[in-house]
Design a protein around this motif. Structure first.
Motif, PDB file in Angstrom:
ATOM      1  N   VAL A   4       0.866  -1.171   0.000  1.00 49.61           N
ATOM      2  CA  VAL A   4       0.000   0.000   0.000  1.00 49.61           C
ATOM      3  C   VAL A   4       0.903   1.221   0.000  1.00 49.61           C
ATOM      4  O   VAL A   4       2.088   1.136   0.341  1.00 49.61           O
ATOM      5  CB  VAL A   4      -0.951   0.020   1.215  1.00 49.61           C
ATOM      6  CG1 VAL A   4      -1.913  -1.154   1.169  1.00 49.61           C
ATOM      7  CG2 VAL A   4      -0.198   0.015   2.530  1.00 49.61           C
ATOM      8  N   LEU A   5       0.358   2.349  -0.397  1.00 49.82           N
ATOM      9  CA  LEU A   5       1.132   3.579  -0.461  1.00 49.82           C
ATOM     10  C   LEU A   5       0.675   4.509   0.652  1.00 49.82           C
ATOM     11  O   LEU A   5      -0.478   4.944   0.673  1.00 49.82           O
ATOM     12  CB  LEU A   5       0.950   4.244  -1.834  1.00 49.82           C
ATOM     13  CG  LEU A   5       1.909   5.353  -2.179  1.00 49.82           C
ATOM     14  CD1 LEU A   5       3.358   4.873  -2.146  1.00 49.82           C
ATOM     15  CD2 LEU A   5       1.581   5.896  -3.567  1.00 49.82           C
ATOM     16  N   ARG A   6       1.576   4.778   1.590  1.00 49.03           N
ATOM     17  CA  ARG A   6       1.255   5.678   2.701  1.00 49.03           C
ATOM     18  C   ARG A   6       1.133   7.103   2.189  1.00 49.03           C
ATOM     19  O   ARG A   6       1.558   7.427   1.081  1.00 49.03           O
ATOM     20  CB  ARG A   6       2.352   5.610   3.766  1.00 49.03           C
ATOM     21  CG  ARG A   6       2.694   4.211   4.236  1.00 49.03           C
ATOM     22  CD  ARG A   6       2.039   3.705   5.449  1.00 49.03           C
ATOM     23  NE  ARG A   6       1.825   4.610   6.530  1.00 49.03           N
ATOM     24  CZ  ARG A   6       2.115   4.349   7.789  1.00 49.03           C
ATOM     25  NH1 ARG A   6       2.723   3.234   8.093  1.00 49.03           N
ATOM     26  NH2 ARG A   6       1.800   5.192   8.731  1.00 49.03           N
ATOM     27  N   LEU A   7       0.557   7.974   2.974  1.00 46.69           N
ATOM     28  CA  LEU A   7       0.364   9.365   2.556  1.00 46.69           C
ATOM     29  C   LEU A   7       1.679  10.076   2.297  1.00 46.69           C
ATOM     30  O   LEU A   7       1.739  10.996   1.486  1.00 46.69           O
ATOM     31  CB  LEU A   7      -0.448  10.132   3.600  1.00 46.69           C
ATOM     32  CG  LEU A   7      -1.911   9.713   3.736  1.00 46.69           C
ATOM     33  CD1 LEU A   7      -2.612  10.557   4.792  1.00 46.69           C
ATOM     34  CD2 LEU A   7      -2.643   9.774   2.419  1.00 46.69           C
ATOM     35  N   ASP A   8       2.763   9.643   2.959  1.00 48.11           N
ATOM     36  CA  ASP A   8       4.068  10.272   2.746  1.00 48.11           C
ATOM     37  C   ASP A   8       4.775   9.723   1.501  1.00 48.11           C
ATOM     38  O   ASP A   8       5.910  10.091   1.210  1.00 48.11           O
ATOM     39  CB  ASP A   8       4.960  10.125   3.973  1.00 48.11           C
ATOM     40  CG  ASP A   8       5.284   8.674   4.325  1.00 48.11           C
ATOM     41  OD1 ASP A   8       4.900   7.756   3.562  1.00 48.11           O
ATOM     42  OD2 ASP A   8       5.915   8.459   5.369  1.00 48.11           O
ATOM     43  N   GLY A   9       4.093   8.829   0.753  1.00 43.43           N
ATOM     44  CA  GLY A   9       4.645   8.286  -0.489  1.00 43.43           C
ATOM     45  C   GLY A   9       5.457   7.019  -0.318  1.00 43.43           C
ATOM     46  O   GLY A   9       5.916   6.452  -1.302  1.00 43.43           O
ATOM     47  N   LYS A  10       5.645   6.560   0.902  1.00 43.90           N
ATOM     48  CA  LYS A  10       6.419   5.339   1.138  1.00 43.90           C
ATOM     49  C   LYS A  10       5.544   4.106   0.993  1.00 43.90           C
ATOM     50  O   LYS A  10       4.374   4.112   1.356  1.00 43.90           O
ATOM     51  CB  LYS A  10       7.028   5.368   2.540  1.00 43.90           C
ATOM     52  CG  LYS A  10       8.076   6.441   2.705  1.00 43.90           C
ATOM     53  CD  LYS A  10       8.681   6.391   4.084  1.00 43.90           C
ATOM     54  CE  LYS A  10       9.720   7.500   4.230  1.00 43.90           C
ATOM     55  NZ  LYS A  10      10.249   7.564   5.582  1.00 43.90           N
ATOM     56  N   LYS A  11       6.162   3.041   0.451  1.00 42.38           N
ATOM     57  CA  LYS A  11       5.475   1.761   0.336  1.00 42.38           C
ATOM     58  C   LYS A  11       5.470   1.074   1.689  1.00 42.38           C
ATOM     59  O   LYS A  11       6.441   1.141   2.447  1.00 42.38           O
ATOM     60  CB  LYS A  11       6.199   0.875  -0.673  1.00 42.38           C
ATOM     61  CG  LYS A  11       5.387   0.543  -1.861  1.00 42.38           C
ATOM     62  CD  LYS A  11       6.136  -0.421  -2.761  1.00 42.38           C
ATOM     63  CE  LYS A  11       5.576  -0.273  -4.148  1.00 42.38           C
ATOM     64  NZ  LYS A  11       6.156  -1.216  -5.065  1.00 42.38           N
ATOM     65  N   TYR A  12       4.382   0.397   1.966  1.00 40.15           N
ATOM     66  CA  TYR A  12       4.194  -0.291   3.224  1.00 40.15           C
ATOM     67  C   TYR A  12       3.502  -1.601   2.887  1.00 40.15           C
ATOM     68  O   TYR A  12       2.672  -1.649   1.985  1.00 40.15           O
ATOM     69  CB  TYR A  12       3.300   0.590   4.105  1.00 40.15           C
ATOM     70  CG  TYR A  12       3.168   0.189   5.539  1.00 40.15           C
ATOM     71  CD1 TYR A  12       4.198   0.406   6.439  1.00 40.15           C
ATOM     72  CD2 TYR A  12       1.991  -0.375   6.010  1.00 40.15           C
ATOM     73  CE1 TYR A  12       4.058   0.064   7.771  1.00 40.15           C
ATOM     74  CE2 TYR A  12       1.852  -0.723   7.342  1.00 40.15           C
ATOM     75  CZ  TYR A  12       2.884  -0.501   8.211  1.00 40.15           C
ATOM     76  OH  TYR A  12       2.745  -0.842   9.527  1.00 40.15           O
ATOM     77  N   TRP A  13       3.836  -2.680   3.553  1.00 37.45           N
ATOM     78  CA  TRP A  13       3.231  -3.977   3.272  1.00 37.45           C
ATOM     79  C   TRP A  13       2.354  -4.398   4.434  1.00 37.45           C
ATOM     80  O   TRP A  13       2.741  -4.262   5.603  1.00 37.45           O
ATOM     81  CB  TRP A  13       4.305  -5.034   3.021  1.00 37.45           C
ATOM     82  CG  TRP A  13       4.943  -4.858   1.690  1.00 37.45           C
ATOM     83  CD1 TRP A  13       4.614  -5.491   0.528  1.00 37.45           C
ATOM     84  CD2 TRP A  13       6.015  -3.982   1.353  1.00 37.45           C
ATOM     85  NE1 TRP A  13       5.409  -5.064  -0.498  1.00 37.45           N
ATOM     86  CE2 TRP A  13       6.283  -4.126  -0.017  1.00 37.45           C
ATOM     87  CE3 TRP A  13       6.772  -3.062   2.065  1.00 37.45           C
ATOM     88  CZ2 TRP A  13       7.262  -3.412  -0.686  1.00 37.45           C
ATOM     89  CZ3 TRP A  13       7.751  -2.353   1.403  1.00 37.45           C
ATOM     90  CH2 TRP A  13       7.991  -2.529   0.048  1.00 37.45           C
ATOM     91  N   VAL A  14       1.169  -4.886   4.110  1.00 37.72           N
ATOM     92  CA  VAL A  14       0.240  -5.349   5.140  1.00 37.72           C
ATOM     93  C   VAL A  14      -0.251  -6.751   4.786  1.00 37.72           C
ATOM     94  O   VAL A  14      -0.290  -7.132   3.615  1.00 37.72           O
ATOM     95  CB  VAL A  14      -0.976  -4.407   5.318  1.00 37.72           C
ATOM     96  CG1 VAL A  14      -0.550  -3.040   5.780  1.00 37.72           C
ATOM     97  CG2 VAL A  14      -1.799  -4.300   4.053  1.00 37.72           C
ATOM     98  N   ASN A  15      -0.633  -7.481   5.794  1.00 36.43           N
ATOM     99  CA  ASN A  15      -1.237  -8.791   5.608  1.00 36.43           C
ATOM    100  C   ASN A  15      -2.724  -8.552   5.344  1.00 36.43           C
ATOM    101  O   ASN A  15      -3.436  -8.067   6.228  1.00 36.43           O
ATOM    102  CB  ASN A  15      -1.042  -9.631   6.866  1.00 36.43           C
ATOM    103  CG  ASN A  15      -1.630 -11.011   6.743  1.00 36.43           C
ATOM    104  OD1 ASN A  15      -2.483 -11.279   5.904  1.00 36.43           O
ATOM    105  ND2 ASN A  15      -1.183 -11.902   7.613  1.00 36.43           N
TER     106      ASN A  15
END
Length: 66
Positions: A4-15
């Motif tokens: 997913v793409l956080r508001l700050d533009g960084k990629k983040y992975w979630v289950n």
């Protein structure tokens, strides 16, 4: 895991199995089973497609009963 793409533009992975609900207010807010909330830039439709693809990749749809 799905990205997913956080508001700050960084990629983040979630289950995706840990997502309890999604709400657009106006940004998409994911509520996890733990109660933690994650706000992302992704659209609900985009995230649903990622979840469906993830489940296909791990073979979940073959295990579910209609």
């Amino acid at each position: 895991m799905i990205d997913v793409l956080r508001l700050d533009g960084k990629k983040y992975w979630v289950n995706p199995h840990m997502i309890e609900s999604m709400e657009s207010v106006p940004d998409l807010t994911l509520t996890m089973l733990s109660g933690r909330k994650i706000i992302v830039k992704n659209s609900p439709e985009e995230l649903i497609e990622k979840i469906i693809e993830y489940r296909r990749n791990i073979g979940v749809e073959r295990q579910e009963v209609l």
